[in-house]
Design an enzyme around this catalytic site. Sequence first.
Site: not given
Ligand code: KIV
Length: 262
Positions: A113, A111, A43-44, A82, A180
């Site tokens: 969090e 994924k 989600d980055s 994510d 992280e």
């Molecule tokens: O969204 C992302 O890029 C991440 C990584 C930083 C692990 O969760």
Amino acid sequence: MSTVLDFIAKKNSQQKITMLTCYDYMSASLLAKTEIDCLLVGDSLAMVVYGLPNTIGATVEMMVQHTQAVARGAPNKFIVTDLPFLSYRKLLSESVTVAQKIMQAGACAVKLEGAAGNLELISHLTQSGIPVMGHLGLTPQLFHALGGYVIQGKTKTAQQKLVTESQALAAAGAFAIILECIPSTLAKMISKKLTIPTIGIGAGKYTDGQVLVLHDLLGMNPDFKPKFVKTFLSSSKLIEQSVAEFIFAVQRGEFPSHEHSY
Ligand code: KIV
């Protein structure tokens, strides 16, 4: 294509797992030709692709579209996507629908969090055939609650909490956990305690694998240089230089030349 079993096997044989973010078809096609174990549609992308200030703006629709693009470009890679902000914090059935959309877009795993409040969902998804990767430590979706992008697990209490949470994620069925921005000694301890692999970012060298944002590795943003990022290429300089050469060539009438004309 790697499978969840390969990640466990790599941990057991002490081979490092490698993972990179990937958001688009072209990057996926390039990464498909490499030995990288796993692609993360993180989600980055809200920040890297859309220029948003944090990951809170990522939506299910964005994650679905980018997963589809990455799956087209890298059909040979294990893709983790994510679950975006709050999309898995409502009713169980709504969260399952989000995971379903993402898996049907081409992800091999999702994924999410944090541990508290997610364990039932993780059990449900894994029992339904959806592998789940956990994410602990600096969890960017909790940006406001954490008070910014700050190192986690600094106090004894916080360290104990992270150990307990990592064990809870593993017990619920997570096949791997991202750690992280935590001290490397803590990441080492967690990695030793767990039978599932840990993948670190800003968590030192003792995790079972490493993940980086592709754009960081490529040095695309010279203004973003946290301690944990190593740039393996200065691509921003190369891009600026290439664009300057293009402008110069056009202005001088050197491009397009005969060879580039019909
Ligand atoms: O969204 C992302 O890029 C991440 C990584 C930083 C692990 O969760």
